[in-house]
Motif scaffolding. Structure first.
Motif, mmCIF file in Angstrom:
data_model
loop_
_atom_site.group_PDB
_atom_site.id
_atom_site.type_symbol
_atom_site.label_atom_id
_atom_site.label_comp_id
_atom_site.label_asym_id
_atom_site.label_seq_id
_atom_site.Cartn_x
_atom_site.Cartn_y
_atom_site.Cartn_z
ATOM 1 N N LYS A 279 -10.384 -8.126 0.067
ATOM 2 C CA LYS A 279 -9.431 -7.192 0.662
ATOM 3 C C LYS A 279 -8.099 -7.900 0.916
ATOM 4 O O LYS A 279 -8.072 -9.006 1.480
ATOM 5 C CB LYS A 279 -9.989 -6.619 1.963
ATOM 6 N N ASN B 157 -11.196 -8.970 -5.894
ATOM 7 C CA ASN B 157 -11.555 -7.880 -4.979
ATOM 8 C C ASN B 157 -11.714 -8.267 -3.514
ATOM 9 O O ASN B 157 -12.295 -7.491 -2.744
ATOM 10 C CB ASN B 157 -12.830 -7.155 -5.452
ATOM 11 N N THR C 166 -5.409 1.317 -5.930
ATOM 12 C CA THR C 166 -5.828 -0.036 -5.566
ATOM 13 C C THR C 166 -5.214 -1.053 -6.515
ATOM 14 O O THR C 166 -4.707 -2.099 -6.102
ATOM 15 C CB THR C 166 -7.366 -0.147 -5.601
ATOM 16 N N GLU D 49 0.834 -1.212 0.000
ATOM 17 C CA GLU D 49 0.000 0.000 0.000
ATOM 18 C C GLU D 49 0.863 1.255 0.000
ATOM 19 O O GLU D 49 0.564 2.229 -0.714
ATOM 20 C CB GLU D 49 -0.918 -0.019 1.221
ATOM 21 N N SER E 193 -8.825 4.311 -7.464
ATOM 22 C CA SER E 193 -8.918 3.015 -8.141
ATOM 23 C C SER E 193 -7.569 2.600 -8.699
ATOM 24 O O SER E 193 -7.183 1.427 -8.632
ATOM 25 C CB SER E 193 -9.959 3.095 -9.263
#
Length: 403
Positions: free
Chosen positions: A386, A384, A313, A259, A310
């Motif tokens: 998490k 998708n 991500t 991240e 997005s």
């Protein structure tokens, strides 16, 4: 100065085909459409191959060769056109890539509109579609329409991370010539890293040996210390899997690192995009109509920020997926040690001792289940789930398999 195709690793057949096509393209009369007088050059190409084989590199090198200004050498690598194409700044080469999870209809329409015009400085208008497998049904159909009836001076270069062109919608595939790239060996990857003389030879050799034929991964390992550190963290995980107080925090650290990398890689471009959009919409101006412009800018900026989220991500998933590939590679090495396959080359040659110890401690069936757990985690993140949940579940599954 190397030619543009020297950037490709271990793809001699593809380079020969693309060089012949770019040579044939120079003989075409501009504006006379796409006839079959020389089958070497067509208006739509599909580059396929496993991750890291160099699909996007091949497409951009081909685009540079098509725009090359050298009268004798196709894709010289020295002229202004070659430099600007490879740098991503050529006015007549348009990159269409997922801004988030998919390539959307509005992005396809905008790109097609620009590419339908007469070339400004180059020989061709060229559209490079990265990750063409991420076209939605609507965006794919919009692209198909123009590929079926192409402008006379427009070339489409589609890239897809697959070894099977069947993954691309059949109508687009049937109108494109497939260039199948192979997984390069370590020697070819090392040679590609050394082309520009910017990477230390010893570092290039090491990175090539642990990248599993993935040229981009090898380049990151050779040039980015953070990538090397992340790999070290990933490869510690199998050795502490028996200890939940160490395994779960380390797995969580992998997700956090992915991240943070996504934020770091995108922050500068995100800020620049927002500032450019505000300026384009008149934000900060004075005079009549500026209040309305400000309100319009606010809504447009929010939409852009959603698209950027997005994209982050997607970037996080990509970064984490590379870590999981490394993890699966370590367990693969352990599996080979477990069954006594000493003649098989290791994925992580520099960690052969650790992998051998793990392989000697657990039965092959258990290690194989660990590999399956890693692959299940990759698939879960792709649909998708998490990342934290998926990685935590993976650790639990591996611990159960090895217990």
């Amino acid at each position: 100065m190397p030619g543009v195709f020297d950037r490709l690793a271990g793809q001699a057949e593809a380079v020969a085909e693309l060089t012949a096509a770019a040579t044939a393209a120079r003989l075409r009369v501009p504006g006379q459409g796409w006839d079959e007088s020389d089958a070497r050059m067509v208006h739509a190409w599909l580059f396929t191959g496993p991750p890291g084989s160099g699909r996007s590199v091949a497409a951009m090198a081909f685009a540079a060769a098509l725009q090359c200004e050298d009268p004798e050498v196709v894709g010289c690598g020295e002229c202004r056109a070659c430099h600007t194409v490879l740098a991503g700044t050529h006015a007549d080469v348009h990159l269409l890539a997922p801004q988030g999870v998919n390539i959307l209809l509005k992005d396809v329409k905008e790109t097609i509109h620009r590419a339908a015009s007469r070339p400004g400085t180059g020989r061709w208008q060229i559209v490079v579609v990265e990750e063409a497998d991420r076209l939605t049904e609507q965006s794919g159909n919009a692209l198909l329409k123009v590929v079926e009836e192409p402008p006379s001076r427009t070339v489409f270069l589609l890239c897809s991370p697959t070894t099977d062109p069947m993954d691309i919608m059949v109508t687009l595939r049937s109108r494109s010539r497939n260039v199948a790239l192979r997984q390069p060996n370590a020697a070819a990857v090392e040679q590609a890293l050394l082309v520009n003389g910017e990477i230390d030879p010893d570092m290039a050799r090491w990175a090539a040996s642990v990248s599993s034929g993935h040229v981009g991964r090898a380049r990151w390992l050779a040039t980015d210390e953070a990538t090397r550190e992340r790999r070290e963290v990933v490869l510690k995980l199998p050795m502490v899997m028996h200890n939940p107080s160490r395994a779960f925090p380390l797995a969580d650290q992998l997700v956090k690192t992915a991240e943070q990398e996504a934020i770091a890689r995108n922050t500068e471009s995100d800020e620049r995009e927002v500032e450019e959009l505000r300026t384009a919409l008149g934000a900060g101006g004075t005079g009549k109509g500026t209040a309305a412009a400000g309100r319009g800018a606010s809504g447009a900026v929010k939409e852009l920020e959603r698209a950027q989220k997005s994209r982050r991500t997607r970037s996080t998933r990509d970064s984490l997926d590379l870590a999981l590939v490394d993890l699966a590679g370590f367990y693969r090495d352990a599996l080979m040690a477990s069954i006594g396959a000493s003649d098989v080359s290791a994925v992580h040659a520099d960690k052969a001792g650790e992998a051998a110890r793990l392989g000697g401690h657990y039965p092959a069936a258990s290690i194989l289940k660990a590999i399956e757990a890693v692959q299940d985690c990759r698939r879960a993140i792709e649909v998708n789930v998490k990342p934290r949940f998926a990685v935590s579940a993976m650790v639990g599954a591996i611990r159960a398999a090895l217990s």
